[in-house]
Design a protein around this motif. Structure first.
Motif, PDB file in Angstrom:
ATOM      1  N   VAL A 104      70.389  73.998  13.494  1.00  0.00           N
ATOM      2  CA  VAL A 104      69.260  74.155  12.583  1.00  0.00           C
ATOM      3  C   VAL A 104      68.795  75.602  12.671  1.00  0.00           C
ATOM      4  O   VAL A 104      68.552  76.104  13.768  1.00  0.00           O
ATOM      5  CB  VAL A 104      68.099  73.208  12.949  1.00  0.00           C
ATOM      6  N   VAL A 105      68.749  76.278  11.532  1.00  0.00           N
ATOM      7  CA  VAL A 105      68.341  77.679  11.523  1.00  0.00           C
ATOM      8  C   VAL A 105      67.033  77.792  10.741  1.00  0.00           C
ATOM      9  O   VAL A 105      66.995  77.515   9.544  1.00  0.00           O
ATOM     10  CB  VAL A 105      69.408  78.590  10.872  1.00  0.00           C
ATOM     11  N   LEU A 106      65.976  78.171  11.443  1.00  0.00           N
ATOM     12  CA  LEU A 106      64.660  78.276  10.821  1.00  0.00           C
ATOM     13  C   LEU A 106      64.234  79.740  10.781  1.00  0.00           C
ATOM     14  O   LEU A 106      64.611  80.523  11.666  1.00  0.00           O
ATOM     15  CB  LEU A 106      63.635  77.485  11.639  1.00  0.00           C
ATOM     16  N   GLY A 107      63.441  80.109   9.778  1.00  0.00           N
ATOM     17  CA  GLY A 107      62.933  81.481   9.744  1.00  0.00           C
ATOM     18  C   GLY A 107      62.535  81.893   8.349  1.00  0.00           C
ATOM     19  O   GLY A 107      62.973  81.283   7.367  1.00  0.00           O
ATOM     20  N   PRO A 108      61.734  82.937   8.258  1.00  0.00           N
ATOM     21  CA  PRO A 108      61.278  83.424   6.946  1.00  0.00           C
ATOM     22  C   PRO A 108      62.444  83.962   6.110  1.00  0.00           C
ATOM     23  O   PRO A 108      63.520  84.220   6.646  1.00  0.00           O
ATOM     24  CB  PRO A 108      60.302  84.556   7.289  1.00  0.00           C
ATOM     25  N   PRO A 109      62.204  84.142   4.799  1.00  0.00           N
ATOM     26  CA  PRO A 109      63.268  84.637   3.916  1.00  0.00           C
ATOM     27  C   PRO A 109      63.858  85.970   4.398  1.00  0.00           C
ATOM     28  O   PRO A 109      63.135  86.832   4.890  1.00  0.00           O
ATOM     29  CB  PRO A 109      62.543  84.836   2.579  1.00  0.00           C
ATOM     30  N   GLY A 110      65.154  86.086   4.263  1.00  0.00           N
ATOM     31  CA  GLY A 110      65.826  87.357   4.530  1.00  0.00           C
ATOM     32  C   GLY A 110      66.151  87.611   5.989  1.00  0.00           C
ATOM     33  O   GLY A 110      66.653  88.678   6.343  1.00  0.00           O
ATOM     34  N   GLY A 112      68.357  86.097   7.815  1.00  0.00           N
ATOM     35  CA  GLY A 112      69.765  85.906   8.172  1.00  0.00           C
ATOM     36  C   GLY A 112      70.200  84.449   8.333  1.00  0.00           C
ATOM     37  O   GLY A 112      71.283  84.184   8.865  1.00  0.00           O
ATOM     38  N   LYS A 113      69.376  83.514   7.850  1.00  0.00           N
ATOM     39  CA  LYS A 113      69.718  82.090   8.010  1.00  0.00           C
ATOM     40  C   LYS A 113      71.004  81.733   7.267  1.00  0.00           C
ATOM     41  O   LYS A 113      71.916  81.138   7.837  1.00  0.00           O
ATOM     42  CB  LYS A 113      68.577  81.195   7.479  1.00  0.00           C
ATOM     43  N   SER A 114      71.050  82.100   5.992  1.00  0.00           N
ATOM     44  CA  SER A 114      72.244  81.755   5.208  1.00  0.00           C
ATOM     45  C   SER A 114      73.461  82.505   5.742  1.00  0.00           C
ATOM     46  O   SER A 114      74.555  81.958   5.800  1.00  0.00           O
ATOM     47  CB  SER A 114      72.038  82.079   3.729  1.00  0.00           C
ATOM     48  N   HIS A 115      73.225  83.758   6.130  1.00  0.00           N
ATOM     49  CA  HIS A 115      74.315  84.560   6.694  1.00  0.00           C
ATOM     50  C   HIS A 115      74.975  83.818   7.867  1.00  0.00           C
ATOM     51  O   HIS A 115      76.197  83.651   7.905  1.00  0.00           O
ATOM     52  CB  HIS A 115      73.761  85.917   7.139  1.00  0.00           C
ATOM     53  N   LEU A 116      74.148  83.362   8.800  1.00  0.00           N
ATOM     54  CA  LEU A 116      74.701  82.671   9.976  1.00  0.00           C
ATOM     55  C   LEU A 116      75.357  81.353   9.591  1.00  0.00           C
ATOM     56  O   LEU A 116      76.422  81.010  10.105  1.00  0.00           O
ATOM     57  CB  LEU A 116      73.594  82.445  11.018  1.00  0.00           C
ATOM     58  N   ALA A 117      74.733  80.627   8.659  1.00  0.00           N
ATOM     59  CA  ALA A 117      75.292  79.336   8.241  1.00  0.00           C
ATOM     60  C   ALA A 117      76.659  79.537   7.584  1.00  0.00           C
ATOM     61  O   ALA A 117      77.614  78.802   7.861  1.00  0.00           O
ATOM     62  CB  ALA A 117      74.328  78.632   7.292  1.00  0.00           C
ATOM     63  N   ILE A 118      76.757  80.559   6.741  1.00  0.00           N
ATOM     64  CA  ILE A 118      78.033  80.842   6.068  1.00  0.00           C
ATOM     65  C   ILE A 118      79.081  81.281   7.089  1.00  0.00           C
ATOM     66  O   ILE A 118      80.221  80.804   7.085  1.00  0.00           O
ATOM     67  CB  ILE A 118      77.861  81.960   5.007  1.00  0.00           C
ATOM     68  N   SER A 200      66.189  76.389   6.956  1.00  0.00           N
ATOM     69  CA  SER A 200      64.905  76.204   6.279  1.00  0.00           C
ATOM     70  C   SER A 200      64.002  77.405   6.504  1.00  0.00           C
ATOM     71  O   SER A 200      63.981  77.979   7.592  1.00  0.00           O
ATOM     72  CB  SER A 200      64.213  74.934   6.788  1.00  0.00           C
ATOM     73  N   ASN A 201      63.255  77.740   5.467  1.00  0.00           N
ATOM     74  CA  ASN A 201      62.279  78.832   5.592  1.00  0.00           C
ATOM     75  C   ASN A 201      60.942  78.305   6.124  1.00  0.00           C
ATOM     76  O   ASN A 201      59.999  79.058   6.283  1.00  0.00           O
ATOM     77  CB  ASN A 201      62.063  79.518   4.235  1.00  0.00           C
ATOM     78  N   LYS A 202      60.877  76.989   6.357  1.00  0.00           N
ATOM     79  CA  LYS A 202      59.626  76.389   6.826  1.00  0.00           C
ATOM     80  C   LYS A 202      59.795  75.856   8.246  1.00  0.00           C
ATOM     81  O   LYS A 202      60.825  75.259   8.573  1.00  0.00           O
ATOM     82  CB  LYS A 202      59.249  75.210   5.926  1.00  0.00           C
ATOM     83  N   ILE A 230      68.878  74.785  17.977  1.00  0.00           N
ATOM     84  CA  ILE A 230      67.851  75.227  17.034  1.00  0.00           C
ATOM     85  C   ILE A 230      67.699  76.743  17.165  1.00  0.00           C
ATOM     86  O   ILE A 230      67.430  77.235  18.259  1.00  0.00           O
ATOM     87  CB  ILE A 230      66.467  74.601  17.348  1.00  0.00           C
ATOM     88  N   LEU A 231      67.886  77.438  16.078  1.00  0.00           N
ATOM     89  CA  LEU A 231      67.717  78.895  16.095  1.00  0.00           C
ATOM     90  C   LEU A 231      66.463  79.239  15.295  1.00  0.00           C
ATOM     91  O   LEU A 231      66.377  78.899  14.115  1.00  0.00           O
ATOM     92  CB  LEU A 231      68.927  79.578  15.448  1.00  0.00           C
ATOM     93  N   SER A 232      65.512  79.886  15.942  1.00  0.00           N
ATOM     94  CA  SER A 232      64.296  80.286  15.229  1.00  0.00           C
ATOM     95  C   SER A 232      64.331  81.793  15.011  1.00  0.00           C
ATOM     96  O   SER A 232      64.100  82.554  15.942  1.00  0.00           O
ATOM     97  CB  SER A 232      63.057  79.913  16.034  1.00  0.00           C
ATOM     98  N   LEU A 233      64.631  82.178  13.785  1.00  0.00           N
ATOM     99  CA  LEU A 233      64.708  83.609  13.474  1.00  0.00           C
ATOM    100  C   LEU A 233      63.314  84.115  13.131  1.00  0.00           C
ATOM    101  O   LEU A 233      62.524  83.421  12.499  1.00  0.00           O
ATOM    102  CB  LEU A 233      65.657  83.846  12.300  1.00  0.00           C
ATOM    103  N   LYS A 234      63.054  85.314  13.569  1.00  0.00           N
ATOM    104  CA  LYS A 234      61.730  85.893  13.311  1.00  0.00           C
ATOM    105  C   LYS A 234      61.908  87.273  12.709  1.00  0.00           C
ATOM    106  O   LYS A 234      63.016  87.773  12.603  1.00  0.00           O
ATOM    107  CB  LYS A 234      60.942  85.976  14.620  1.00  0.00           C
ATOM    108  N   GLY A 235      60.765  87.842  12.321  1.00  0.00           N
ATOM    109  CA  GLY A 235      60.789  89.239  11.892  1.00  0.00           C
ATOM    110  C   GLY A 235      60.838  89.410  10.396  1.00  0.00           C
ATOM    111  O   GLY A 235      60.632  88.479   9.630  1.00  0.00           O
ATOM    112  N   ASP A 236      61.130  90.662  10.012  1.00  0.00           N
ATOM    113  CA  ASP A 236      61.117  91.034   8.602  1.00  0.00           C
ATOM    114  C   ASP A 236      62.454  90.747   7.950  1.00  0.00           C
ATOM    115  O   ASP A 236      63.460  90.600   8.623  1.00  0.00           O
ATOM    116  CB  ASP A 236      60.805  92.528   8.480  1.00  0.00           C
ATOM    117  N   SER A 237      62.402  90.713   6.620  1.00  0.00           N
ATOM    118  CA  SER A 237      63.633  90.496   5.869  1.00  0.00           C
ATOM    119  C   SER A 237      64.585  91.671   6.072  1.00  0.00           C
ATOM    120  O   SER A 237      64.173  92.830   6.019  1.00  0.00           O
ATOM    121  CB  SER A 237      63.315  90.350   4.390  1.00  0.00           C
ATOM    122  N   TYR A 238      65.850  91.332   6.262  1.00  0.00           N
ATOM    123  CA  TYR A 238      66.877  92.360   6.405  1.00  0.00           C
ATOM    124  C   TYR A 238      66.986  93.176   5.125  1.00  0.00           C
ATOM    125  O   TYR A 238      67.356  94.339   5.132  1.00  0.00           O
ATOM    126  CB  TYR A 238      68.214  91.689   6.725  1.00  0.00           C
TER     127      TYR A 238
END
Ligand code: ADP
Ligand code: MG
Length: 257
Positions: A104-110, A112-118, A200-202, A230-238
């Motif tokens: 499960v990859v969680l974090g705000p837009p940008g 890298g969630k989709s990047h990691l999933a792909i 998810s972005n939420k 569970i990966l919780s990504l943080k920070g600003d959009s790449y």
């Protein structure tokens, strides 16, 4: 018929074009280096096999329908510091697929969630595993379609034969109760049988809002995370990496009781 044309006929009949192409050079090397017959056979057959594997990988990548091509190698861990390189590299070994666990990859837009999933999905394809990549909205549409045609159960069974499904962008659009129920069925059906990567972005605390009801969300999260990384990504959009971030409004936090 000469030996050469007899051989090219046999290679065609066996559908082994890579071995056919490699033969002249390999035979020359084998003579020069005095290979055993076994070593020669092995070299010729493994040339064909690796070419097939590579092509199979490409075929699986195409049928998975990833929205872009991303790799773990190009993921910049100095930008995204909230996730350990070691953890991602371990996931890239695909043990989670064998264990039928989820990611499960969680974090705000940008972030890298989709990047990691792909990238993980592509690894799986190259390792010989079949994958389907869809957004949550697309999964719901696909399942709703099957349900309308009275073949939802068949469809869920068919999907079980895929060791990995990626469900991207849970939470971008809220689900009505019907959609929420279909998502719940997908997650439950794969529980301990096959893997899911969900992004998810939420945060989980806001999933009640996405699924329109806290009980459904809680049951879904429970199944999803029981065996999961569970990966919780943080920070600003790449995407804003080279821009002035000072002008950005503060991110909203989802407050729930
Ligand atoms: P999300 O799905 O979290 O909204 P994406 O994975 O789509 O974000 O990332 C947005 C873009 O930035 C993509 O092109 C992605 O490849 C790139 N990106 C995001 N994070 C990183 C990173 N840490 N290193 C390299 N590229 C990144
Ligand atoms: Mg995304």
């Amino acid at each position: 018929m000469s030996a050469t044309s007899e051989l090219s006929h046999l290679f065609r009949a066996l559908k082994a074009p890579a071995a056919a192409r490699a033969l002249p050079k390999l035979a020359e090397r084998a003579r020069a280096e005095e290979w055993t017959y076994e070593r020669f056979a092995e070299a010729l057959l493994s040339t064909e096999q690796s070419s097939r594997e590579a092509h199979g990988g490409e075929g699986r990548i195409r049928s998975a329908r990833f929205p872009a091509r991303k790799t773990l190698e190009e993921f910049d861990f100095t930008f995204q510091r909230s996730v350990k390189k070691q953890v991602i590299e371990h996931l890239g070994q695909l043990d989670f697929l064998h264990a039928r666990e989820n990611v499960v990859v969680l974090g705000p837009p940008g972030t890298g969630k989709s990047h990691l999933a792909i990238a993980l999905g592509i690894r799986a394809c190259l390792a010989g595993r079949r994958v389907i990549f869809r957004t949550a909205t697309e999964w719901v549409a696909l399942l709703a379609d099957a349900q309308r045609q009275g073949r939802l159960d068949d469809e869920l069974r068919r999907l079980e034969r895929y060791p990995l499904l990626v469900c991207d962008e849970v939470g971008y659009i809220p689900f009505d109760p019907h959609a929420a129920n279909l998502m719940f069925m997908l997650v439950s059906r794969r529980y301990e049988r096959a893997s899911l990567i969900v992004t998810s972005n939420k945060p989980f605390s806001a999933w009640g809002e996405i699924f329109g009801d806290d009980a459904t969300a809680a049951a879904m999260i429970d199944r999803l995370v029981h065996h999961a990384e569970i990966l919780s990504l943080k920070g600003d959009s790449y995407r804003l990496k080279d821009h002035d971030l000072g002008a950005r409004p503060a991110p909203q936090t989802a407050e729930r009781a």
